[in-house]
Scaffold this motif. Structure first.
Motif, PDB file in Angstrom:
ATOM      1  N   PHE A 246     -10.597   8.783  34.188  1.00 59.30           N
ATOM      2  CA  PHE A 246     -10.934  10.186  33.927  1.00 59.30           C
ATOM      3  C   PHE A 246     -12.452  10.343  33.970  1.00 59.30           C
ATOM      4  CE2 PHE A 246      -6.705   9.700  32.487  1.00 59.30           C
ATOM      5  CZ  PHE A 246      -6.111  10.958  32.567  1.00 59.30           C
TER       6      PHE A 246
ATOM      7  N   GLY B 217     -11.089   3.293  36.796  1.00 57.84           N
ATOM      8  CA  GLY B 217      -9.735   3.233  36.252  1.00 57.84           C
ATOM      9  C   GLY B 217      -9.135   1.843  36.329  1.00 57.84           C
TER      10      GLY B 217
ATOM     11  N   THR C  32     -19.992   2.592  26.249  1.00 55.52           N
ATOM     12  CA  THR C  32     -18.727   2.040  26.772  1.00 55.52           C
ATOM     13  C   THR C  32     -18.252   0.805  25.990  1.00 55.52           C
ATOM     14  OG1 THR C  32     -19.868   0.667  28.405  1.00 55.52           O
ATOM     15  CG2 THR C  32     -19.175   2.853  29.134  1.00 55.52           C
TER      16      THR C  32
ATOM     17  N   PHE D  25      -8.467   0.500  25.970  1.00 57.60           N
ATOM     18  CA  PHE D  25      -7.488   0.479  27.063  1.00 57.60           C
ATOM     19  C   PHE D  25      -6.316  -0.438  26.689  1.00 57.60           C
ATOM     20  CE2 PHE D  25      -5.353  -1.303  30.628  1.00 57.60           C
ATOM     21  CZ  PHE D  25      -5.046  -0.185  31.375  1.00 57.60           C
TER      22      PHE D  25
ATOM     23  N   ASN E 101      -5.869   4.910  30.364  1.00 58.20           N
ATOM     24  CA  ASN E 101      -7.132   5.368  30.970  1.00 58.20           C
ATOM     25  C   ASN E 101      -7.681   6.573  30.191  1.00 58.20           C
ATOM     26  OD1 ASN E 101      -7.394   3.556  33.083  1.00 58.20           O
ATOM     27  ND2 ASN E 101      -6.431   4.894  34.609  1.00 58.20           N
TER      28      ASN E 101
ATOM     29  N   ALA F 146      -9.107   5.384  26.867  1.00 51.96           N
ATOM     30  CA  ALA F 146     -10.377   4.676  27.045  1.00 51.96           C
ATOM     31  C   ALA F 146     -11.490   5.652  27.428  1.00 51.96           C
ATOM     32  CB  ALA F 146     -10.226   3.585  28.096  1.00 51.96           C
TER      33      ALA F 146
ATOM     34  N   VAL G  54     -15.677  11.543  32.693  1.00 49.48           N
ATOM     35  CA  VAL G  54     -16.245  12.049  31.430  1.00 49.48           C
ATOM     36  C   VAL G  54     -17.713  11.645  31.393  1.00 49.48           C
ATOM     37  CG1 VAL G  54     -14.077  11.843  30.127  1.00 49.48           C
ATOM     38  CG2 VAL G  54     -15.629   9.894  30.200  1.00 49.48           C
TER      39      VAL G  54
ATOM     40  N   ASN H 263     -10.921  -7.528  33.262  1.00 47.78           N
ATOM     41  CA  ASN H 263     -11.717  -6.560  34.013  1.00 47.78           C
ATOM     42  C   ASN H 263     -12.037  -7.225  35.366  1.00 47.78           C
ATOM     43  OD1 ASN H 263     -13.939  -8.264  33.635  1.00 47.78           O
ATOM     44  ND2 ASN H 263     -14.872  -7.003  32.040  1.00 47.78           N
TER      45      ASN H 263
ATOM     46  N   THR I 192      -8.716  -3.735  35.010  1.00 49.39           N
ATOM     47  CA  THR I 192      -9.515  -2.536  34.737  1.00 49.39           C
ATOM     48  C   THR I 192     -10.777  -2.578  35.599  1.00 49.39           C
ATOM     49  OG1 THR I 192     -10.701  -3.545  32.882  1.00 49.39           O
ATOM     50  CG2 THR I 192      -8.658  -2.387  32.355  1.00 49.39           C
TER      51      THR I 192
ATOM     52  N   GLY J 228     -13.600  -0.341  35.266  1.00 48.97           N
ATOM     53  CA  GLY J 228     -14.587   0.579  34.700  1.00 48.97           C
ATOM     54  C   GLY J 228     -14.181   2.030  34.889  1.00 48.97           C
TER      55      GLY J 228
ATOM     56  N   GLY K 136     -16.200  -1.326  23.804  1.00 49.83           N
ATOM     57  CA  GLY K 136     -14.842  -1.131  23.296  1.00 49.83           C
ATOM     58  C   GLY K 136     -13.928  -0.351  24.232  1.00 49.83           C
ATOM     59  N   ALA K 137     -14.423   0.012  25.410  1.00 52.00           N
ATOM     60  CA  ALA K 137     -13.553   0.726  26.366  1.00 52.00           C
ATOM     61  C   ALA K 137     -12.357  -0.155  26.725  1.00 52.00           C
ATOM     62  CB  ALA K 137     -14.329   1.087  27.626  1.00 52.00           C
ATOM     63  N   GLY K 138     -12.657  -1.437  26.987  1.00 51.31           N
ATOM     64  CA  GLY K 138     -11.594  -2.377  27.343  1.00 51.31           C
ATOM     65  C   GLY K 138     -10.608  -2.547  26.188  1.00 51.31           C
ATOM     66  N   ASP K 139     -11.118  -2.627  24.972  1.00 55.09           N
ATOM     67  CA  ASP K 139     -10.224  -2.799  23.816  1.00 55.09           C
ATOM     68  C   ASP K 139      -9.354  -1.560  23.626  1.00 55.09           C
ATOM     69  OD1 ASP K 139     -11.210  -5.317  23.309  1.00 55.09           O
ATOM     70  OD2 ASP K 139     -12.720  -4.616  21.887  1.00 55.09           O
TER      71      ASP K 139
HETATM   72  P1  ATP Z   1     -15.921  -3.173  27.725  1.00 55.76           P
HETATM   73  O1  ATP Z   1     -16.239  -4.641  27.808  1.00 55.76           O
HETATM   74  O2  ATP Z   1     -17.068  -2.266  27.966  1.00 55.76           O
HETATM   75  O3  ATP Z   1     -15.142  -2.808  26.525  1.00 55.76           O
HETATM   76  P2  ATP Z   1     -14.287  -3.828  29.978  1.00 55.76           P
HETATM   77  O4  ATP Z   1     -15.322  -4.418  30.874  1.00 55.76           O
HETATM   78  O5  ATP Z   1     -13.328  -4.739  29.308  1.00 55.76           O
HETATM   79  O6  ATP Z   1     -14.928  -2.858  28.942  1.00 55.76           O
HETATM   80  P3  ATP Z   1     -13.785  -1.715  31.867  1.00 55.76           P
HETATM   81  O7  ATP Z   1     -13.066  -2.059  33.116  1.00 55.76           O
HETATM   82  O8  ATP Z   1     -15.246  -1.475  31.953  1.00 55.76           O
HETATM   83  O9  ATP Z   1     -13.383  -2.817  30.802  1.00 55.76           O
HETATM   84  O10 ATP Z   1     -13.145  -0.398  31.220  1.00 55.76           O
HETATM   85  C1  ATP Z   1     -11.825  -0.377  30.677  1.00 55.76           C
HETATM   86  C2  ATP Z   1     -11.228   0.984  30.912  1.00 55.76           C
HETATM   87  O11 ATP Z   1     -12.011   1.958  30.220  1.00 55.76           O
HETATM   88  C3  ATP Z   1     -11.215   1.432  32.364  1.00 55.76           C
HETATM   89  O12 ATP Z   1     -10.054   0.960  33.017  1.00 55.76           O
HETATM   90  C4  ATP Z   1     -11.239   2.946  32.214  1.00 55.76           C
HETATM   91  O13 ATP Z   1      -9.938   3.428  31.946  1.00 55.76           O
HETATM   92  C5  ATP Z   1     -12.089   3.156  30.958  1.00 55.76           C
HETATM   93  N1  ATP Z   1     -13.511   3.404  31.240  1.00 55.76           N
HETATM   94  C6  ATP Z   1     -14.519   2.517  31.225  1.00 55.76           C
HETATM   95  N2  ATP Z   1     -15.704   3.100  31.513  1.00 55.76           N
HETATM   96  C7  ATP Z   1     -15.446   4.405  31.706  1.00 55.76           C
HETATM   97  C8  ATP Z   1     -16.238   5.562  32.020  1.00 55.76           C
HETATM   98  N3  ATP Z   1     -17.572   5.484  32.212  1.00 55.76           N
HETATM   99  N4  ATP Z   1     -15.609   6.756  32.162  1.00 55.76           N
HETATM  100  C9  ATP Z   1     -14.268   6.869  31.978  1.00 55.76           C
HETATM  101  N5  ATP Z   1     -13.467   5.821  31.664  1.00 55.76           N
HETATM  102  C10 ATP Z   1     -14.037   4.609  31.531  1.00 55.76           C
END
Ligand code: ATP
Length: 293
Positions: free
Chosen positions: A230, A215, A237, A244, A266, A269, A232, A183, A210, A212, A239-242
């Motif tokens: 996208f 995208g 959030t 992805f 994207n 996630a 939404v 990230n 990534t 957040g 597991g968003a990274g996982d």
């Molecule tokens: P986390 O540690 O929360 O699991 P991360 O810090 O590893 O996440 P991020 O860059 O925050 O990773 O998010 C990963 C992906 O999730 C982004 O590239 C995007 O596609 C999606 N994403 C994260 N937050 C949002 C959001 N609020 N709305 C839409 N998509 C999101």
């Protein structure tokens, strides 16, 4: 169809919600306990499996109730657990999370995840070496990660390293892996002194960063490509990274070109952040396809 091997952590997330966190020596009453399977390895395995990939999980759990729950959840999601060792003298990894005053405090007990060593890797190497992609994160011992990267490099097996949680890694690992998926925060620490575009151009097609809800950004030759996230309404959030990472791996293994694979991931996630829990919100393939249509 080929398969994906995830070599990583299996942990149980134990989250207690409270109005405030206790001071040293104090006891406070909690509101509710949420127990959910997690660990970056298991999360990414589940994300890819829900999207229809054949996924092998390689790791360790303890011979305890949380270990059985982890294995059951992986299996329910279609992940092969034949190479998850159940260790008698170790506890399953746990994350002890206090959610209070709008913030998390977390104590992680690595437990069996700390025992994912060369022997565990060697005993699964027949599966690893026939993988379309090997997925790694930073929740198992770093020398094991180095060993896997070297062996996969020698055998010509593509590796995707999600460098989370952040730890310093040798430059050589960056050269040897096919994809590195930090990230923004992890990328800034890893490539100290370089700005975002410099990082992406220096590792075009390899560093998939990534950013957040914005995208993802990556380099394509001398260009920087931004694939928008996208919009939404996010509920959780975690597991968003996982999600992805699992979805990006799935899309690349299915042969999608880089940009389309990023867009697919994207979407996955963005669907995941609309539900509570790391694995709870991970979408099935039809949901992602619907979002993209
Ligand atoms: P986390 O540690 O929360 O699991 P991360 O810090 O590893 O996440 P991020 O860059 O925050 O990773 O998010 C990963 C992906 O999730 C982004 O590239 C995007 O596609 C999606 N994403 C994260 N937050 C949002 C959001 N609020 N709305 C839409 N998509 C999101």
């Amino acid at each position: 169809m080929g398969h994906i091997s995830v070599i990583g952590s299996c942990s149980m997330d134990l989250m207690i919600e409270a109005d405030r966190r206790p001071q040293a020596g104090e006891t406070v009453m909690g509101k509710r306990l949420i127990v959910s399977p997690g660990g970056k390895g298991a999360n990414q395995a589940v994300a890819a499996a829900r999207l229809g990939e054949k996924v092998y999980m390689i790791g360790c759990v303890g011979n305890d109730a949380y270990g059985s729950m982890m294995l059951d959840t992986l299996k329910e999601n279609g992940v092969n657990t034949d190479y998850v060792s159940v260790l008698d003298n170790e506890a399953t990894g746990t994350a002890h999370i206090i959610l209070a005053e709008g913030d998390n405090s977390i104590i992680v007990l690595k437990g069996a995840n700390d025992k994912v060593d060369k022997n565990v890797v060697d005993s699964a190497f027949d599966i690893i070496k026939t993988s379309s992609l090997v997925m790694l994160q930073h929740e198992i011992p770093m020398d094991t990660i180095g060993y896997i990267i070297d062996r996969c490099y020698e055998e010509g097996i593509p590796v995707m390293l999600n460098p989370a949680p952040y730890m310093d890694i040798p430059e050589e690992w960056i050269e040897k892996v096919t994809y590195l998926t930090p990230n923004e925060h992890e990328a800034a620490l890893m490539f100290e002194g370089m700005d975002r575009d410099e990082i992406l151009k220096a590792h075009a097609g390899k560093v998939i960063m990534t950013v957040g809800k914005e995208g993802v950004v990556y380099g394509d030759g001398d260009d920087v490509v931004h694939v928008s996230g996208f919009t939404v309404s996010a509920v959780d959030t975690t597991g968003a990274g996982d999600t992805f990472n699992g979805a990006f791996a799935a899309a690349r293994c299915d042969g999608l070109p880089l940009k389309e694979a990023v867009r697919f991931a994207n979407a996955a996630a963005a669907l995941s952040v609309q539900k509570i829990g790391a694995q709870g919100g991970m979408p099935w393939r039809s949901e992602v396809e619907e979002m993209l249509s």
